[in-house]
Design a protein around this motif. Structure first.
Motif, PDB file in Angstrom:
ATOM      1  N   UNK A 159       0.664  -1.212   0.111  1.00  0.00           N
ATOM      2  CA  UNK A 159      -0.110   0.089  -0.144  1.00  0.00           C
ATOM      3  C   UNK A 159       0.785   1.329   0.047  1.00  0.00           C
ATOM      4  N   UNK A 160       2.145   1.346   0.687  1.00  0.00           N
ATOM      5  CA  UNK A 160       2.897   2.331   0.479  1.00  0.00           C
ATOM      6  C   UNK A 160       3.878   2.601  -0.393  1.00  0.00           C
ATOM      7  N   UNK A 161       3.909   1.272  -1.314  1.00  0.00           N
ATOM      8  CA  UNK A 161       4.679   1.209  -2.715  1.00  0.00           C
ATOM      9  C   UNK A 161       3.857   1.188  -3.903  1.00  0.00           C
ATOM     10  N   UNK A 162       2.652   1.848  -3.863  1.00  0.00           N
ATOM     11  CA  UNK A 162       1.974   1.835  -4.843  1.00  0.00           C
ATOM     12  C   UNK A 162       2.552   2.787  -6.209  1.00  0.00           C
ATOM     13  N   UNK A 163       3.580   3.603  -5.922  1.00  0.00           N
ATOM     14  CA  UNK A 163       4.141   4.317  -6.928  1.00  0.00           C
ATOM     15  C   UNK A 163       5.109   3.300  -7.763  1.00  0.00           C
ATOM     16  N   UNK A 164       5.518   2.478  -7.082  1.00  0.00           N
ATOM     17  CA  UNK A 164       6.422   1.263  -7.708  1.00  0.00           C
ATOM     18  C   UNK A 164       5.438   0.028  -7.828  1.00  0.00           C
ATOM     19  N   UNK A 165       4.318  -0.020  -8.381  1.00  0.00           N
ATOM     20  CA  UNK A 165       3.423  -1.125  -8.588  1.00  0.00           C
ATOM     21  C   UNK A 165       3.842  -1.872  -9.696  1.00  0.00           C
ATOM     22  N   UNK A 166       4.595  -1.481 -10.776  1.00  0.00           N
ATOM     23  CA  UNK A 166       5.032  -2.201 -11.714  1.00  0.00           C
ATOM     24  C   UNK A 166       6.354  -3.245 -11.425  1.00  0.00           C
ATOM     25  N   UNK A 167       6.890  -2.653 -10.331  1.00  0.00           N
ATOM     26  CA  UNK A 167       8.144  -3.495  -9.984  1.00  0.00           C
ATOM     27  C   UNK A 167       7.775  -4.084  -8.511  1.00  0.00           C
ATOM     28  N   UNK A 171      10.268  -6.905  -6.816  1.00  0.00           N
ATOM     29  CA  UNK A 171      11.038  -6.734  -5.481  1.00  0.00           C
ATOM     30  C   UNK A 171      10.612  -7.823  -4.504  1.00  0.00           C
ATOM     31  N   UNK A 172       9.325  -8.192  -4.615  1.00  0.00           N
ATOM     32  CA  UNK A 172       8.818  -9.066  -3.833  1.00  0.00           C
ATOM     33  C   UNK A 172       9.430 -10.488  -3.863  1.00  0.00           C
ATOM     34  N   UNK A 173       9.744 -10.888  -5.285  1.00  0.00           N
ATOM     35  CA  UNK A 173      10.537 -12.124  -5.497  1.00  0.00           C
ATOM     36  C   UNK A 173      11.745 -12.297  -5.250  1.00  0.00           C
ATOM     37  N   UNK A 174      12.602 -10.800  -5.260  1.00  0.00           N
ATOM     38  CA  UNK A 174      13.905 -10.786  -4.734  1.00  0.00           C
ATOM     39  C   UNK A 174      14.123 -10.987  -3.410  1.00  0.00           C
ATOM     40  N   UNK A 175      13.139 -10.377  -2.551  1.00  0.00           N
ATOM     41  CA  UNK A 175      13.169 -10.455  -1.199  1.00  0.00           C
ATOM     42  C   UNK A 175      13.044 -12.187  -0.697  1.00  0.00           C
ATOM     43  N   UNK A 176      12.221 -12.686  -1.269  1.00  0.00           N
ATOM     44  CA  UNK A 176      12.054 -14.103  -0.915  1.00  0.00           C
ATOM     45  C   UNK A 176      13.149 -15.070  -1.516  1.00  0.00           C
TER      46      UNK A 176
END
Length: 209
Positions: A159-167, A171-176
């Motif tokens: 919700x706080x990263x809506x400006x980076x919705x395309x990525x 980012x989520x996959x990289x963190x995992x």
């Protein structure tokens, strides 16, 4: 995950029983002992119901974790062959874990349907299952506090990263992947209860021998 996908397809195509893709509409929201509440009051009441369920879940999970069945679950998770050799009934223990998970999922599903006044198979997608699995992996399997922190992070950060919705998914996959490489035990490691033999006390009872 496979069984969940099969169930979703069956519900979507079984129109006579479950309404198919149209779902079930007009589900009443929970009321407070017959007292009429307006829309906002019902939403607040549902919020407190969810908080109560969270507290109940934490209490029950913590008690189960240190119980006999909880230790059997952890043993099976670590090594099934060794657990069976020590006398753990693998089939019954696994079925109890699935049944308990289905119970909590069904309980929360009732609240979810009542809050939205509507439910259909598309309300539960593969992404929802993947997010729940990611919360457990990120927080730490067996760690109640870790899973809570991971759930808050994975639900609030997007919700706080809506400006980076395309990525966001990148980012989520990289963190995992980074978590799996550098901290596979999760954010908070499972603190297991330890039982130690008091050798010092026994020596005192034996006269120091």
């Amino acid at each position: 995950l496979g069984f969940g996908s099969i169930t979703k397809i069956v519900l979507e195509n079984w129109d006579t029983v479950f309404g198919g893709a149209a779902g079930i509409a007009g589900i009443p929201r929970p009321d407070f002992f017959g007292i009429d509440l307006d829309g906002r009051q019902k939403a607040v009441y549902t919020y407190y119901i969810v908080l109560a369920l969270v507290g109940l879940t934490i209490f029950a999970t913590n008690r189960l974790k240190n119980s006999r069945i909880g230790r059997a679950w952890m043993a099976l998770r670590e090594d099934e062959i060794a657990s069976v050799a020590m006398g753990v009934d693998m089939a019954r223990t696994k079925l109890s874990a699935y049944a308990l998970g289905a119970f909590w999922a069904g309980l929360v599903g009732v609240v979810f349907a009542a809050h939205n006044n509507f439910i259909n198979p598309d309300s539960f997608t593969f992404m929802d299952s993947a997010m729940i699995l990611a919360m457990v992996v990120l927080g730490g399997m067996g760690s109640i506090l870790g899973v809570i922190i991971a759930a808050l992070a994975l639900k609030l950060l997007p919700e706080y990263l809506r400006a980076f919705a395309e990525y966001r998914m990148l980012v989520f996959g990289a963190v995992m992947v980074l978590m799996m490489i550098f901290r596979p035990q999760g954010l908070i490691n499972d603190m297991r209860r330890k039982y130690e033999y008091d050798t010092a006390g026994r020596e005192d009872d034996d006269g120091g021998k």
